[in-house]
Design a protein around this motif. Structure first.
Motif, mmCIF file in Angstrom:
data_model
loop_
_atom_site.group_PDB
_atom_site.id
_atom_site.type_symbol
_atom_site.label_atom_id
_atom_site.label_comp_id
_atom_site.label_asym_id
_atom_site.label_seq_id
_atom_site.Cartn_x
_atom_site.Cartn_y
_atom_site.Cartn_z
ATOM 1 N N GLU A 5 -34.519 6.450 20.807
ATOM 2 C CA GLU A 5 -35.369 7.304 20.068
ATOM 3 C C GLU A 5 -34.396 8.645 20.037
ATOM 4 O O GLU A 5 -34.553 9.347 18.799
ATOM 5 C CB GLU A 5 -36.362 7.713 21.002
ATOM 6 C CG GLU A 5 -37.334 6.579 21.079
ATOM 7 C CD GLU A 5 -38.528 6.814 21.765
ATOM 8 O OE1 GLU A 5 -38.578 7.616 22.854
ATOM 9 O OE2 GLU A 5 -39.701 5.711 21.838
ATOM 10 N N LEU A 6 -33.528 9.044 20.994
ATOM 11 C CA LEU A 6 -32.671 10.000 20.727
ATOM 12 C C LEU A 6 -31.858 10.162 19.508
ATOM 13 O O LEU A 6 -31.537 10.967 18.793
ATOM 14 C CB LEU A 6 -32.131 10.351 22.115
ATOM 15 C CG LEU A 6 -32.782 11.235 23.151
ATOM 16 C CD1 LEU A 6 -31.832 11.183 24.327
ATOM 17 C CD2 LEU A 6 -33.096 12.609 22.471
ATOM 18 N N ARG A 7 -31.246 9.040 19.570
ATOM 19 C CA ARG A 7 -30.395 8.792 18.269
ATOM 20 C C ARG A 7 -31.149 8.633 17.173
ATOM 21 O O ARG A 7 -30.673 9.316 16.157
ATOM 22 C CB ARG A 7 -29.943 7.252 18.483
ATOM 23 C CG ARG A 7 -28.470 6.997 17.659
ATOM 24 C CD ARG A 7 -28.108 5.627 17.487
ATOM 25 N NE ARG A 7 -29.106 4.743 17.058
ATOM 26 C CZ ARG A 7 -29.152 3.395 17.364
ATOM 27 N NH1 ARG A 7 -28.255 2.873 18.107
ATOM 28 N NH2 ARG A 7 -29.985 2.461 16.819
ATOM 29 N N VAL A 8 -32.305 8.229 16.854
ATOM 30 C CA VAL A 8 -33.008 8.282 15.458
ATOM 31 C C VAL A 8 -33.379 9.758 15.216
ATOM 32 O O VAL A 8 -33.486 9.949 14.007
ATOM 33 C CB VAL A 8 -34.309 7.171 15.629
ATOM 34 C CG1 VAL A 8 -35.199 7.613 16.539
ATOM 35 C CG2 VAL A 8 -34.573 7.079 14.069
ATOM 36 N N GLN A 9 -33.992 10.433 16.556
ATOM 37 C CA GLN A 9 -34.122 11.745 16.182
ATOM 38 C C GLN A 9 -33.111 12.571 15.752
ATOM 39 O O GLN A 9 -33.050 13.615 14.855
ATOM 40 C CB GLN A 9 -34.865 12.299 17.463
ATOM 41 C CG GLN A 9 -36.347 11.695 17.748
ATOM 42 C CD GLN A 9 -37.403 11.995 16.579
ATOM 43 O OE1 GLN A 9 -37.169 12.958 15.677
ATOM 44 N NE2 GLN A 9 -38.145 10.832 16.399
ATOM 45 N N PHE A 10 -31.942 12.441 16.324
ATOM 46 C CA PHE A 10 -30.695 13.014 16.019
ATOM 47 C C PHE A 10 -30.083 12.733 14.634
ATOM 48 O O PHE A 10 -30.077 13.793 13.683
ATOM 49 C CB PHE A 10 -29.326 12.641 17.140
ATOM 50 C CG PHE A 10 -28.080 13.049 16.680
ATOM 51 C CD1 PHE A 10 -27.867 14.294 16.459
ATOM 52 C CD2 PHE A 10 -27.266 11.995 16.316
ATOM 53 C CE1 PHE A 10 -26.406 14.730 16.326
ATOM 54 C CE2 PHE A 10 -25.960 12.408 15.843
ATOM 55 C CZ PHE A 10 -25.526 13.778 15.733
ATOM 56 N N GLN A 11 -30.257 11.765 14.237
ATOM 57 C CA GLN A 11 -29.816 11.374 12.618
ATOM 58 C C GLN A 11 -30.978 11.838 11.806
ATOM 59 O O GLN A 11 -30.509 12.274 10.900
ATOM 60 C CB GLN A 11 -29.813 9.756 12.562
ATOM 61 C CG GLN A 11 -28.551 9.192 13.402
ATOM 62 C CD GLN A 11 -28.254 7.687 13.092
ATOM 63 O OE1 GLN A 11 -29.296 7.117 12.905
ATOM 64 N NE2 GLN A 11 -27.263 7.218 13.158
ATOM 65 N N LEU A 12 -32.096 11.684 12.023
ATOM 66 C CA LEU A 12 -33.144 12.349 11.122
ATOM 67 C C LEU A 12 -32.841 13.828 11.175
ATOM 68 O O LEU A 12 -33.254 14.478 10.024
ATOM 69 C CB LEU A 12 -34.524 12.010 11.678
ATOM 70 C CG LEU A 12 -35.169 10.494 11.616
ATOM 71 C CD1 LEU A 12 -36.296 10.341 12.170
ATOM 72 C CD2 LEU A 12 -35.160 10.209 10.068
ATOM 73 N N ALA A 13 -32.788 14.637 12.256
ATOM 74 C CA ALA A 13 -32.523 15.913 12.310
ATOM 75 C C ALA A 13 -31.482 16.532 11.376
ATOM 76 O O ALA A 13 -31.502 17.297 10.632
ATOM 77 C CB ALA A 13 -32.266 16.510 13.722
ATOM 78 N N ARG A 14 -30.285 15.689 11.477
ATOM 79 C CA ARG A 14 -29.172 15.779 10.492
ATOM 80 C C ARG A 14 -29.436 15.739 9.135
ATOM 81 O O ARG A 14 -29.173 16.336 8.382
ATOM 82 C CB ARG A 14 -27.927 14.912 10.874
ATOM 83 C CG ARG A 14 -26.981 15.276 10.295
ATOM 84 C CD ARG A 14 -25.467 14.743 10.802
ATOM 85 N NE ARG A 14 -25.182 15.922 11.974
ATOM 86 C CZ ARG A 14 -24.013 15.643 12.639
ATOM 87 N NH1 ARG A 14 -23.341 14.635 12.726
ATOM 88 N NH2 ARG A 14 -23.867 16.596 13.814
ATOM 89 N N LEU A 15 -30.269 14.447 9.088
ATOM 90 C CA LEU A 15 -30.633 14.225 7.393
ATOM 91 C C LEU A 15 -31.647 15.358 7.013
ATOM 92 O O LEU A 15 -31.244 15.740 5.886
ATOM 93 C CB LEU A 15 -31.186 13.011 7.494
ATOM 94 C CG LEU A 15 -31.931 12.579 6.023
ATOM 95 C CD1 LEU A 15 -31.021 12.525 5.011
ATOM 96 C CD2 LEU A 15 -32.824 11.345 6.298
ATOM 97 N N ASP A 16 -32.426 15.694 7.872
ATOM 98 C CA ASP A 16 -33.207 16.854 7.296
ATOM 99 C C ASP A 16 -32.472 18.234 6.937
ATOM 100 O O ASP A 16 -32.703 19.025 6.346
ATOM 101 C CB ASP A 16 -34.263 17.036 8.453
ATOM 102 C CG ASP A 16 -35.374 18.282 8.066
ATOM 103 O OD1 ASP A 16 -36.112 18.333 6.970
ATOM 104 O OD2 ASP A 16 -35.226 19.373 8.611
ATOM 105 N N GLN A 17 -31.550 18.316 7.900
ATOM 106 C CA GLN A 17 -30.562 19.658 7.497
ATOM 107 C C GLN A 17 -29.804 19.679 6.297
ATOM 108 O O GLN A 17 -29.803 20.455 5.521
ATOM 109 C CB GLN A 17 -29.544 19.807 8.783
ATOM 110 C CG GLN A 17 -28.972 21.014 8.666
ATOM 111 C CD GLN A 17 -27.775 21.326 9.570
ATOM 112 O OE1 GLN A 17 -26.845 20.322 9.504
ATOM 113 N NE2 GLN A 17 -27.254 22.476 10.048
ATOM 114 N N LEU A 18 -29.316 18.260 6.097
ATOM 115 C CA LEU A 18 -28.758 18.040 4.712
ATOM 116 C C LEU A 18 -29.629 18.297 3.532
ATOM 117 O O LEU A 18 -29.335 18.823 2.634
ATOM 118 C CB LEU A 18 -28.068 16.728 4.695
ATOM 119 C CG LEU A 18 -26.947 16.623 5.697
ATOM 120 C CD1 LEU A 18 -26.624 15.034 5.568
ATOM 121 C CD2 LEU A 18 -25.604 17.306 5.028
ATOM 122 N N LEU A 19 -30.874 17.881 3.865
ATOM 123 C CA LEU A 19 -31.864 17.973 2.598
ATOM 124 C C LEU A 19 -32.346 19.425 2.570
ATOM 125 O O LEU A 19 -32.413 19.905 1.349
ATOM 126 C CB LEU A 19 -33.104 17.162 2.943
ATOM 127 C CG LEU A 19 -34.251 17.238 2.299
ATOM 128 C CD1 LEU A 19 -33.858 16.585 0.614
ATOM 129 C CD2 LEU A 19 -35.565 16.409 2.735
#
Length: 411
Positions: free
Chosen positions: A383-397
């Motif tokens: 869950e931490l890994r997916v939240q970390f990747q989603l947070a980075r994706l959201d920042q890029l967006l």
């Protein structure tokens, strides 16, 4: 022998959790980027947005053309034996150079349309990437649920053997059986969730396959917070709002010029009786009853409204970038700390727990509870890994840099 083979299976799956890129063999980064972009551009929402952009481009092309076409005028009469006639051409003159304003307006319309399409494209890319990230998480959780189910099944066999040998009582077997029955429900839910995410993923990427699941590591660039300020004014939403403001400013200027009428010049020639006639005509509307000042004022007010919308969009996007950057820092810190804490402990803790249970230093109840806690720790990592990747994706967006990140994969 059976327990050793199962331990190797568990160890391999734990290593896969720590090394996500090793789960699937993936194509090269550039090949993955071409495949991903081609899939996105085939999506009906993207096609609809592109045709909307093309429609605006066509309208802009029309605005660049001259305002007035020449007008052909003819007149024919019959008077006794004579047939007088006249033929001429009238042309309205763009005296206020409204066409120049319309050409500028067309340029801003094109730019706004491109940015609106870019915004839609990046949002579709973000949705597809989010689906890929969620599929990876659902797949990892499904694998972990299957592992624990198999582990409890093997443990039940060992407990039964030890019970028959007199080392354990009936209570230990019952506790193991209850834990296994609970795990069956968790495994089923994990499998259902995996199928649901997979269905969503196939809707976004029709040609998706597990071999295309792993997002290349190069896509996740390290972001310098100082860069976000430069990215703000280059964000498609901000640029689209800015160009829309420019379009309406030109519309206000055009409305102001249209309060003044344009003259029409004409030249005609003909014959009356036996005499040739050549005439020049001039006409101009008299804006007496209506000078169209209200329309000009309304256009100016609409431009002011567009300016306010632009400033609101820019402010909103700035706060979104800042919030996504803060969220990324928190999740990145948590995930890196989890990796540091769990490095190599997955297999060691399993071996230690098994050794303690076999030696009798740990009861079956404690052993089952410890196994459950270990599983929860691994799930927390997923869950931490997916939240970390989603947070980075959201920042890029939010920074409007998804296309830029994909472009890096071509290098």
């Amino acid at each position: 022998m059976r327990w050793c083979v199962f331990k190797r299976f568990i160890a391999g799956c734990v290593c896969a959790l720590y090394l996500p890129g090793a789960v699937f063999a993936t194509p090269s980064d550039s090949s993955w980027e071409r495949w991903f972009v081609s899939q996105i551009k085939q999506h009906p929402d993207v096609i609809a947005a592109e045709e909307t952009m093309n429609s605006i481009m066509s309208m802009a092309e029309g605005r660049e053309r001259p305002l007035y076409n020449p007008e052909l005028e003819t007149e024919f009469e019959r008077e006794g034996q004579d047939n007088p006639y006249r033929i001429g051409i009238n042309q309205t003159i763009d005296w206020r150079d409204k066409r120049a304003v319309r050409i500028q307006q067309a340029g801003f319309s094109r730019a706004a349309a491109r940015q609106a399409f870019e915004l839609t494209l990046q949002q579709e890319m973000a949705d597809a990437l989010q689906a890929l990230i969620e599929w990876q998480a659902a797949n990892s959780q499904s694998a972990l649920a299957l592992q624990q189910e198999a582990q409890l099944g093997t443990l039940l066999d060992l407990v039964t053997e030890r019970q028959q040998a007199g080392d354990l009582g009936q209570v230990d077997a019952e506790l193991t059986f209850l834990s296994l029955s609970q795990r069956l429900n968790a495994t089923a839910q994990a499998q259902v969730q995996l199928k649901r995410v997979e269905a969503r993923l196939r809707e976004r990427l029709p040609d998706w396959s597990p071999e295309r699941t792993q997002i290349p590591e190069q896509f996740w660039p390290d972001v310098n917070p100082e860069q976000t300020a430069a990215w703000l004014d280059a964000h498609p939403a901000v640029l689209a709002a800015r160009y829309e403001w420019d379009v309406l400013q030109q519309a206000a200027e055009l409305a102001r010029r249209e309060t003044k009428a344009d003259p029409t010049l004409g030249v005609n020639a003909g014959r009356t009786d036996e005499d040739a006639v050549l005439a020049v005509t001039f006409s101009i509307p008299l804006n007496v009853r209506n000078n169209f000042s209200a329309e000009a004022r309304a256009a100016s007010q609409e431009a002011l409204s567009a300016e306010a919308r632009y400033r609101a969009t820019r402010r909103r996007q700035q706060r979104a970038i800042e919030a996504s950057t803060d969220a990324l820092a928190e999740f990145q810190q948590g995930y890196e700390r989890w990796q540091s804490l769990m490095q190599g402990r997955g297999e060691r803790s399993e071996n230690l727990l098994e050794k303690q249970w076999r030696s009798g230093d740990m009861s079956t109840t404690e052993y089952l509870l410890a196994l459950q806690q270990r599983t929860e720790g691994l799930v927390a990592g997923i869950e931490l890994r997916v939240q970390f990747q989603l947070a980075r994706l959201d920042q890029l967006l939010q920074a409007g840099q998804i296309n830029a990140a994909l472009t890096q994969l071509k290098r």
